[in-house]
Design a protein around this motif. Structure first.
Motif, PDB file in Angstrom:
ATOM      1  N   GLU A 192      39.650  26.736  50.040  1.00 55.93           N
ATOM      2  CA  GLU A 192      40.541  27.821  49.644  1.00 55.93           C
ATOM      3  C   GLU A 192      41.073  27.587  48.252  1.00 55.93           C
ATOM      4  OE1 GLU A 192      43.556  29.150  52.260  1.00 55.93           O
ATOM      5  OE2 GLU A 192      42.227  28.908  53.993  1.00 55.93           O
ATOM      6  N   ILE A 193      41.024  28.628  47.466  1.00 55.97           N
ATOM      7  CA  ILE A 193      41.406  28.531  46.070  1.00 55.97           C
ATOM      8  C   ILE A 193      42.508  29.550  45.825  1.00 55.97           C
ATOM      9  CG2 ILE A 193      40.557  28.970  43.731  1.00 55.97           C
ATOM     10  CD1 ILE A 193      39.197  26.609  44.603  1.00 55.97           C
ATOM     11  N   GLU A 194      43.499  29.174  45.021  1.00 55.26           N
ATOM     12  CA  GLU A 194      44.575  30.115  44.730  1.00 55.26           C
ATOM     13  C   GLU A 194      44.045  31.312  43.943  1.00 55.26           C
ATOM     14  OE1 GLU A 194      48.353  28.729  44.187  1.00 55.26           O
ATOM     15  OE2 GLU A 194      47.943  27.352  45.848  1.00 55.26           O
ATOM     16  N   GLU A 195      44.749  32.418  44.095  1.00 57.23           N
ATOM     17  CA  GLU A 195      44.318  33.683  43.505  1.00 57.23           C
ATOM     18  C   GLU A 195      44.473  33.706  41.982  1.00 57.23           C
ATOM     19  OE1 GLU A 195      43.280  36.736  45.090  1.00 57.23           O
ATOM     20  OE2 GLU A 195      42.738  35.149  46.509  1.00 57.23           O
ATOM     21  N   PRO A 196      43.628  34.482  41.313  1.00 52.66           N
ATOM     22  CA  PRO A 196      43.797  34.663  39.865  1.00 52.66           C
ATOM     23  C   PRO A 196      45.093  35.410  39.534  1.00 52.66           C
ATOM     24  CG  PRO A 196      41.710  35.610  40.608  1.00 52.66           C
ATOM     25  CD  PRO A 196      42.476  35.242  41.825  1.00 52.66           C
ATOM     26  N   THR A 197      45.574  35.236  38.322  1.00 49.57           N
ATOM     27  CA  THR A 197      46.812  35.903  37.908  1.00 49.57           C
ATOM     28  C   THR A 197      46.631  36.782  36.668  1.00 49.57           C
ATOM     29  OG1 THR A 197      47.337  33.891  36.687  1.00 49.57           O
ATOM     30  CG2 THR A 197      48.392  34.165  38.818  1.00 49.57           C
ATOM     31  N   VAL A 198      45.506  36.575  35.963  1.00 45.99           N
ATOM     32  CA  VAL A 198      45.313  37.283  34.700  1.00 45.99           C
ATOM     33  C   VAL A 198      43.948  37.954  34.700  1.00 45.99           C
ATOM     34  CG1 VAL A 198      45.040  36.948  32.217  1.00 45.99           C
ATOM     35  CG2 VAL A 198      46.771  35.662  33.436  1.00 45.99           C
ATOM     36  N   ARG A 199      43.862  39.152  34.096  1.00 44.06           N
ATOM     37  CA  ARG A 199      42.560  39.813  34.081  1.00 44.06           C
ATOM     38  C   ARG A 199      42.317  40.533  32.765  1.00 44.06           C
ATOM     39  NH1 ARG A 199      43.947  44.755  38.221  1.00 44.06           N
ATOM     40  NH2 ARG A 199      45.176  45.937  36.721  1.00 44.06           N
ATOM     41  N   MET A 200      41.061  40.845  32.531  1.00 41.21           N
ATOM     42  CA  MET A 200      40.680  41.604  31.350  1.00 41.21           C
ATOM     43  C   MET A 200      39.317  42.218  31.608  1.00 41.21           C
ATOM     44  SD  MET A 200      39.975  38.225  29.102  1.00 41.21           S
ATOM     45  CE  MET A 200      39.653  38.950  27.556  1.00 41.21           C
ATOM     46  N   THR A 201      38.936  43.226  30.786  1.00 42.86           N
ATOM     47  CA  THR A 201      37.605  43.794  30.987  1.00 42.86           C
ATOM     48  C   THR A 201      36.610  43.136  30.042  1.00 42.86           C
ATOM     49  OG1 THR A 201      37.943  45.560  29.376  1.00 42.86           O
ATOM     50  CG2 THR A 201      38.538  46.044  31.661  1.00 42.86           C
ATOM     51  N   PHE A 202      35.387  43.008  30.516  1.00 48.77           N
ATOM     52  CA  PHE A 202      34.245  42.603  29.699  1.00 48.77           C
ATOM     53  C   PHE A 202      33.333  43.827  29.683  1.00 48.77           C
ATOM     54  CE2 PHE A 202      33.713  37.745  29.511  1.00 48.77           C
ATOM     55  CZ  PHE A 202      35.050  37.491  29.756  1.00 48.77           C
ATOM     56  N   GLY A 203      32.958  44.304  28.504  1.00 47.20           N
ATOM     57  CA  GLY A 203      32.104  45.482  28.465  1.00 47.20           C
ATOM     58  C   GLY A 203      30.961  45.299  27.493  1.00 47.20           C
ATOM     59  N   VAL A 204      29.982  46.183  27.635  1.00 46.21           N
ATOM     60  CA  VAL A 204      28.877  46.199  26.683  1.00 46.21           C
ATOM     61  C   VAL A 204      29.449  46.510  25.304  1.00 46.21           C
ATOM     62  CG1 VAL A 204      26.899  47.601  26.007  1.00 46.21           C
ATOM     63  CG2 VAL A 204      27.118  46.782  28.351  1.00 46.21           C
TER      64      VAL A 204
END
Ligand SMILES: Nc1nc2c(ncn2[C@@H]2O[C@H](COP(=O)(O)OP(=O)(O)OP(=O)(O)O)[C@@H](O)[C@H]2O)c(=O)[nH]1
Ligand SMILES: [Mg+2]
Length: 612
Positions: free
Chosen positions: A305-317
């Motif tokens: 079990e791994i703790e949840e992510p807290t930060v996100r961003m988009t990766f796009g073409v």
């Protein structure tokens, strides 16, 4: 009476600590003293930090195994990263160990990540050895550090047994250790003795072969290798095992070879049994967290079990006018395949498709976690664009919730005012403040993750590079309200072309520029930052008008301030919501999401229409 079998010839030990407290340096010293290397063999320092990015950044990113002999005992060592963003790496490898060395810098004392890794170690039931390291530092205070470590033990220990931990003092850099801070021996013998004495020998559970896959490695000769610690039974090349996947799925495969670590090498062995840490080849599609078991007794172990992510961003073409010029891989299909492949080994990461086929949502444990992926991919030849990192907001029982972190900072007293003001603006709540006798102050804060995004650069400036900070996600709290400080406006290129000294000099009257003369730019590309909010368009390609009297020295009178080049992390910090970072193997280019004035005003109109 139950007969438990112990492998007295093995100790499995993980090395855990806050970032930079000396884990990898200690592994160097342990390897050197166990004569793992040939006489005169040049091995350098931070030997385990073997990948390029680790060497450049001077930090450990991936957990790694090694193994040494001490007398009749094989000590398997797992080096782990100390940076909070790579906490997932620590969580997934602890199950291979029975004990851990908790390193604490004698000057800094326990920091945010010390708490995290110790809590994880207690959760999986590891026995701890406290190693107070860097006792040679001028401001080392081993007694005070130990006191703080004991406080942490009282707070986190899940049972009384865990409170008993031997204490060793060390100078990892010199390969010396001792039982008191002022009488270190000439080598690490006291530490070896403590490991053999107090890390429990592995228990051999009765039953057929069983092993949890804790890690994977790849090499061109053997293909993918599954790495883990055998909990039951034994394994030999040619044996068939059942691979127990997520959904109760089961398939049988034959193990091609069994390898073990010997120093920095991996050697093939005729068989291995419970207690050993092994690498198995021939299994191909095995995921971290799968159990490998004897097909006759296919009992799955709990998944990691791994703790949840807290930060996100988009990766796009990449959608810039320069798309497709500099990268080897730039299509949606290539980008998508690469991102999903990352999930095989990067456990703290999440990837999701979005409503737009060319764009993916990546979630990680922090800005650096995502930045390392970006850097790795551009070196592999990918080009793409990313958005501003943001904290992951959730709605729980109808309430808007955001991730919150426990932040520990160490600053000089003269910087205290600036730092507390900046943290206050970012909705930080001070929980504790401690002055030491030498003009240093330790502050503990509770602060929304949002407030920490982009803070590191500001913090380094505020403390003239002397401050230390570390944070740890502690859960979700109700949304603390808006506070986004407005960044100064961008200087954007008003037309495409090649930047010239004369044009850049004009731009520098309005602010600071990010590019040198002679760089190719496109309309809407960000070439600098102005002195106040609001974007301004500048023509960095403008030529000096030729006057009738030609003078060969006319251009020399223009003096440019050197470009202030932003690193990847600085670029991510800089980004506003309506901006993107174009990433290619050759360049990092900041840009407006909508490049032309026409597109920008259309996007604004659409956004307003959507709101009303
Ligand atoms: N003065 C002093 N410096 C040390 C000692 N041990 C390590 N260092 C230095 O501390 C720095 C960090 O050491 P590392 O071994 O990379 O630390 P780490 O814990 O592996 O760091 P991460 O893996 O990134 O979390 C290096 O510059 C080491 O030379 C010591 O005993 N005394
Ligand atoms: Mg390290």
């Amino acid at each position: 009476m139950t007969l438990t079998n112990l492998r007295h010839d093995i100790r499995n030990v993980a090395i855990i600590a806050h970032v930079d407290h000396g884990k990898t340096t200690l592994v160097d010293a342990l390897l050197k003293q166990s004569h793992t290397f040939r006489e005169n063999q040049e091995v350098g320092t931070l030997i385990m930090d073997s990948n390029d990015l680790e060497r450049e950044k001077g930090i450990t990113i991936l957990a790694k195994n090694t193994s040494i002999r001490h007398g009749d005992v094989t000590i398997n060592i797992i080096d782990t990263p100390g940076h909070a963003d790579f906490g997932g790496e620590v969580e997934r490898v602890l199950n291979m160990a029975d004990g851990c060395l908790l390193l604490v810098d004698a000057a800094e004392g326990p920091m945010a990540q010390t708490r995290f890794v110790l809590r994880k170690a207690f959760e999986v039931g590891l026995r701890t050895i406290i190693v107070i390291n860097k006792v040679d530092r001028a401001n080392a205070d081993p007694a005070r550090t130990l006191e703080r470590v004991h406080d942490l033990f009282l707070e986190l220990a899940e049972d009384a047994d865990q409170l008993e931990a031997p204490v060793i003092y060390a100078i990892a850099k010199e390969g010396r250790a001792g039982l008191t801070p002022d009488h270190l021996g000439p080598d690490l013998e006291p530490l070896f003795a403590a490991i053999i004495e107090s890390v429990p020998a592995p228990v051999v559970e009765p039953g057929g072969f069983q092993m949890l896959v804790a890690n994977r490695a790849y090499d061109d000769y053997t293909g993918t290798m599954a790495i883990g610690r055998i909990t039951r039974g034994s394994i030999a090349p040619g044996d068939t095992v059942a691979v127990l996947g997520t959904d109760g799925a089961q398939r049988r495969v034959k193990v091609a070879s069994v390898l073990m670590y010997r120093g920095l090498d991996r050697v093939s062995v005729p068989s291995a049994s419970a207690g050993d840490i092994v690498l198995l080849t021939g299994l191909e599609e095995v995921a971290i967290g799968d159990t490998l078991a004897d097909p006759e007794s296919p009992d799955p172990l709990p998944r990691i079990e791994i703790e949840e992510p807290t930060v996100r961003m988009t990766f796009g073409v990449n959608t810039s006018p320069f798309a497709g010029r500099e990268g080897k891989f730039s299509t949606t299909r290539q980008l998508r395949a690469r991102l999903y492949k990352e999930l095989d080994t990067n456990l703290g990461l999440h990837v999701a498709d979005t409503a737009v086929a060319e764009r993916f949502l990546l979630s990680g444990r922090g800005e650096l976690h995502l930045a390392v992926l970006i850097e790795t991919m551009r070196r592999e030849g990918y080009e793409f664009e990313v958005s501003r990192p943001e904290a992951i907001i959730k709605v729980i029982n109808g309430q808007r919730m955001e991730p919150v972190e426990h932040l520990t900072v160490d600053v000089r007293e003269e910087h205290l005012g600036g730092v507390t003001e900046a943290l206050g603006k970012r909705r930080g709540e001070m929980i504790e403040i401690n002055y030491d006798k030498k003009g240093g102050v330790r502050l503990e804060y509770k602060i929304p993750t949002r407030g920490l995004i982009g803070f590191r650069n500001a913090f380094l400036t505020l403390t003239a590079g002397t401050g230390l900070m570390g944070s740890l996600a502690i859960g979700y709290r109700p949304w603390a309200g808006d506070f986004r400080e407005q960044r100064n406006g961008a200087l954007t290129a008003s037309s495409a072309g090649i930047s010239l000294t004369y044009g850049l000099a004009g731009a520098q009257e309005r602010g600071t520029t990010f590019i040198e003369p002679g760089e190719e730019v496109y309309e809407g590309m960000i070439v600098g930052v102005q002195k106040r909010p609001g974007d301004i368009r500048v023509n960095v390609c403008r030529e000096k008008k030729q006057s009738n009297v030609r003078s060969s020295t006319s251009d020399i009178s223009v003096r440019l301030t050197p470009a202030s080049k932003l690193s990847l992390e600085q670029s991510l910090d800089f980004l506003a919501d309506d901006e993107l970072l174009e990433v290619t193997p050759k360049h990092l280019r900041l840009r407006k999401r909508y490049l032309t004035e026409v597109d920008q005003s259309r996007a604004r109109r659409l956004a307003e229409a959507a709101r009303s």
